[in-house]
Design an enzyme around this catalytic site. Structure first.
Site, PDB file in Angstrom:
ATOM      1  N   ASP A   1      -2.089   4.389   2.812  1.00 21.58           N
ATOM      2  CA  ASP A   1      -1.803   3.985   4.186  1.00 21.58           C
ATOM      3  C   ASP A   1      -0.718   4.879   4.772  1.00 21.58           C
ATOM      4  O   ASP A   1      -0.852   5.413   5.875  1.00 21.58           O
ATOM      5  CB  ASP A   1      -1.355   2.513   4.183  1.00 21.58           C
ATOM      6  CG  ASP A   1      -1.068   1.992   5.577  1.00 21.58           C
ATOM      7  OD1 ASP A   1      -1.869   2.278   6.491  1.00 21.58           O
ATOM      8  OD2 ASP A   1      -0.050   1.302   5.756  1.00 21.58           O
TER       9      ASP A   1
ATOM     10  N   TYR B   1      -2.190  -4.754  -1.256  1.00 18.44           N
ATOM     11  CA  TYR B   1      -2.738  -5.423  -0.069  1.00 18.44           C
ATOM     12  C   TYR B   1      -3.416  -6.736  -0.425  1.00 18.44           C
ATOM     13  O   TYR B   1      -3.511  -7.635   0.402  1.00 18.44           O
ATOM     14  CB  TYR B   1      -3.768  -4.524   0.630  1.00 18.44           C
ATOM     15  CG  TYR B   1      -3.188  -3.614   1.676  1.00 18.44           C
ATOM     16  CD1 TYR B   1      -2.152  -2.739   1.371  1.00 18.44           C
ATOM     17  CD2 TYR B   1      -3.685  -3.611   2.977  1.00 18.44           C
ATOM     18  CE1 TYR B   1      -1.632  -1.889   2.340  1.00 18.44           C
ATOM     19  CE2 TYR B   1      -3.169  -2.781   3.946  1.00 18.44           C
ATOM     20  CZ  TYR B   1      -2.144  -1.917   3.625  1.00 18.44           C
ATOM     21  OH  TYR B   1      -1.631  -1.088   4.590  1.00 18.44           O
TER      22      TYR B   1
ATOM     23  N   LYS C   1       3.055   6.394  -8.555  1.00 14.51           N
ATOM     24  CA  LYS C   1       4.452   6.394  -8.990  1.00 14.51           C
ATOM     25  C   LYS C   1       4.465   5.995 -10.457  1.00 14.51           C
ATOM     26  O   LYS C   1       4.976   4.932 -10.831  1.00 14.51           O
ATOM     27  CB  LYS C   1       5.271   5.414  -8.148  1.00 14.51           C
ATOM     28  CG  LYS C   1       5.552   5.894  -6.729  1.00 14.51           C
ATOM     29  CD  LYS C   1       6.710   6.886  -6.639  1.00 14.51           C
ATOM     30  CE  LYS C   1       8.033   6.202  -6.875  1.00 14.51           C
ATOM     31  NZ  LYS C   1       9.158   7.174  -6.847  1.00 14.51           N
TER      32      LYS C   1
ATOM     33  N   ASP D   1       6.076  10.013  -3.687  1.00  9.74           N
ATOM     34  CA  ASP D   1       7.192  10.432  -2.819  1.00  9.74           C
ATOM     35  C   ASP D   1       7.266  11.958  -2.749  1.00  9.74           C
ATOM     36  O   ASP D   1       7.430  12.539  -1.673  1.00  9.74           O
ATOM     37  CB  ASP D   1       8.523   9.821  -3.288  1.00  9.74           C
ATOM     38  CG  ASP D   1       8.833  10.090  -4.759  1.00  9.74           C
ATOM     39  OD1 ASP D   1       7.914  10.463  -5.519  1.00  9.74           O
ATOM     40  OD2 ASP D   1      10.002   9.921  -5.157  1.00  9.74           O
TER      41      ASP D   1
ATOM     42  N   ASP E   1      -1.074   8.432   7.427  1.00 14.58           N
ATOM     43  CA  ASP E   1      -0.398   8.548   8.732  1.00 14.58           C
ATOM     44  C   ASP E   1       0.415   9.833   8.785  1.00 14.58           C
ATOM     45  O   ASP E   1       0.430  10.539   9.794  1.00 14.58           O
ATOM     46  CB  ASP E   1       0.547   7.355   8.967  1.00 14.58           C
ATOM     47  CG  ASP E   1      -0.111   6.245   9.788  1.00 14.58           C
ATOM     48  OD1 ASP E   1      -1.354   6.183   9.793  1.00 14.58           O
ATOM     49  OD2 ASP E   1       0.614   5.452  10.407  1.00 14.58           O
TER      50      ASP E   1
HETATM   51  C1  IPM Z   1      -4.778   1.364   8.627  1.00 15.62           C
HETATM   52  C2  IPM Z   1      -3.954   0.285   9.291  1.00 15.62           C
HETATM   53  C3  IPM Z   1      -4.292  -1.034   8.600  1.00 15.62           C
HETATM   54  C4  IPM Z   1      -3.785  -0.954   7.187  1.00 15.62           C
HETATM   55  C5  IPM Z   1      -3.780  -2.286   9.322  1.00 15.62           C
HETATM   56  C6  IPM Z   1      -4.209  -2.345  10.764  1.00 15.62           C
HETATM   57  C7  IPM Z   1      -4.215  -3.523   8.598  1.00 15.62           C
HETATM   58  O1  IPM Z   1      -2.606   0.613   9.242  1.00 15.62           O
HETATM   59  O2  IPM Z   1      -6.018   1.257   8.641  1.00 15.62           O
HETATM   60  O3  IPM Z   1      -4.195   2.312   8.115  1.00 15.62           O
HETATM   61  O4  IPM Z   1      -2.609  -1.191   6.908  1.00 15.62           O
HETATM   62  O5  IPM Z   1      -4.599  -0.630   6.316  1.00 15.62           O
HETATM   63 MG    MG Z   2      -2.200   2.547   8.472  1.00 13.70          MG
END
Ligand code: IPM
Ligand code: MG
Length: 367
Positions: A248, A142, A192, A224, A252
């Protein structure tokens, strides 16, 4: 002593409406529990861009550095897709994380019993699920240099760099081990190492830190394979520690296991300040959901649970955090559902504010 301070940054899309419910909860703690906070509010993301031409002003950044905790709603929206990368709403959030040095991002994935049927996985795979992902938040791909889009011959090349120093890995690993000590004493580190040198170093440093935590059972997994195991049998995990990008994605994935992104909070923690509290920013895992913004359909629970995390990690009020979480469980068990949680037939959805009302009523009943 002055009251603890909170800076609220509602942001874009559904951010303001879910944050309005959090403000009611904060006020409840002031009047009913004597926990009075000095609350101020400011702009971030597209809202700040509209007002000031930048997703985060220097003045707001300075305020964020001073308060005891920042609560953030969500940033972004299609309206801002055309903006230059440097002023996109997301840059505001990334600047907060970077300048406050919030290296440890705690993302719990907890399955509320009343919602186990919302998961795309079978009930017995997710019921009772309670895992904590610790995502490194201020380094890795990032932020690594070099980055950019450059010309090379007759075409363009997009470049990002994955980069981790030993100390960056060490400090986030320590946070994860500390959490594991307070939970089931199991930590799985994901990278990884089979293809990335940064992963090799990550594994080495985490293993080294692990020697200071002999009680914690440490394991390693390629990220993975970790994704696969998270969907196959998520309850094998307690705490997971991983880098910025893998974190990230894996968070999710883990969030969706629980049935609704609208339910999950997060805490981003940095080093202790002079008063002993860690630098901290709390935000829901969900985004700004522009498609439903302003319609009273948004689920405020993730944002309210983020405040519960603030009570626990910034304000040393773990029992009050328990109270808030239990009140939310009660409300869900009563069958209160925002539209994102609808499934059962004949259930009338409650609005964003209606969910706030119900949680306040459950808090009152808890006294
Ligand atoms: C998260 C989001 C952020 C990220 C974005 C909005 C910059 O997806 O907090 O997971 O990628 O970290
Ligand atoms: Mg995210």
């Amino acid at each position: 002593m002055s009251n603890p301070s909170i800076l609220i940054l509602p942001g874009d899309g559904i951010g303001p409406e879910v944050m309005a419910q959090v403000r009611r909860i904060i006020d409840w703690y002031g009047t009913k529990r004597g926990l009075v906070f000095d609350v101020s509010e400011d702009l971030v993301g597209g809202a700040a861009y509209d007002a000031h031409g930048t997703p985060l002003t220097d003045a707001t950044m300075a305020k964020a550095q001073e308060v005891d905790a920042v609560l953030l709603g969500a940033v972004g929206g299609p309206k801002y897709d055309v903006l230059d990368f440097s002023v996109k709403p997301e840059r505001g959030l990334l600047r907060l994380r970077k300048e406050m040095d919030l290296f440890a991002n705690l993302r719990p994935a907890q399955c509320f019993d009343a919602l186990a049927d919302f998961s795309s996985l079978k009930r017995d795979v997710v019921a009772g699920l309670d895992i904590m992902i610790v995502r490194e938040l201020t380094s890795g791909i990032y932020f690594g240099e070099p980055r950019g889009i450059i010309e090379e011959g007759n075409e363009r090349v997009g470049i990002n760099t994955q980069r981790y120093t030993e100390s960056e890995i060490d400090r986030v690993a320590r946070s994860a081990f500390e959490l594991a000590m307070r939970r089931d004493k199991k930590l799985c580190s994901m990278e990884k190492a089979n293809v990335m040198e940064s992963g090799v170093l990550w594994r080495e440093v985490v293993t080294e830190v692990g020697k200071d935590y002999p009680e914690v059972a440490l394991s390693h997994m390629y990220a993975d394979a970790g994704a696969m195991q998270l969907t196959r049998w998520p309850k094998q995990f307690d705490v997971i520690v991983t880098d910025n990008l893998f974190g990230d994605m894996l968070s999710d994935l883990a969030a969706m296991l629980t049935g609704s992104l609208g339910m999950l909070p997060s805490a981003s923690l940095g080093l202790p300040m002079a008063n002993g509290r860690p630098k901290a920013l709390y935000e829901p895992v969900h985004g700004s959901a522009p498609d439903i913004a302003g319609q009273g359909k948004a689920n405020p629970i993730a944002c309210i649970l983020s405040f519960a995390m603030a009570l626990r990690y910034s304000f040393d009020a773990g029992e009050e955090a328990d109270r808030l979480e239990a009140s939310i469980e009660t409300v869900l068990a009563e069958g209160k559902r925002t539209p994102d949680l609808l499934g059962e037939e004949g259930v009338e959805p409650v609005t964003t504010e209606g969910m706030g009302d119900a949680i306040l009523a459950a808090l009152d009943a808890s006294l």
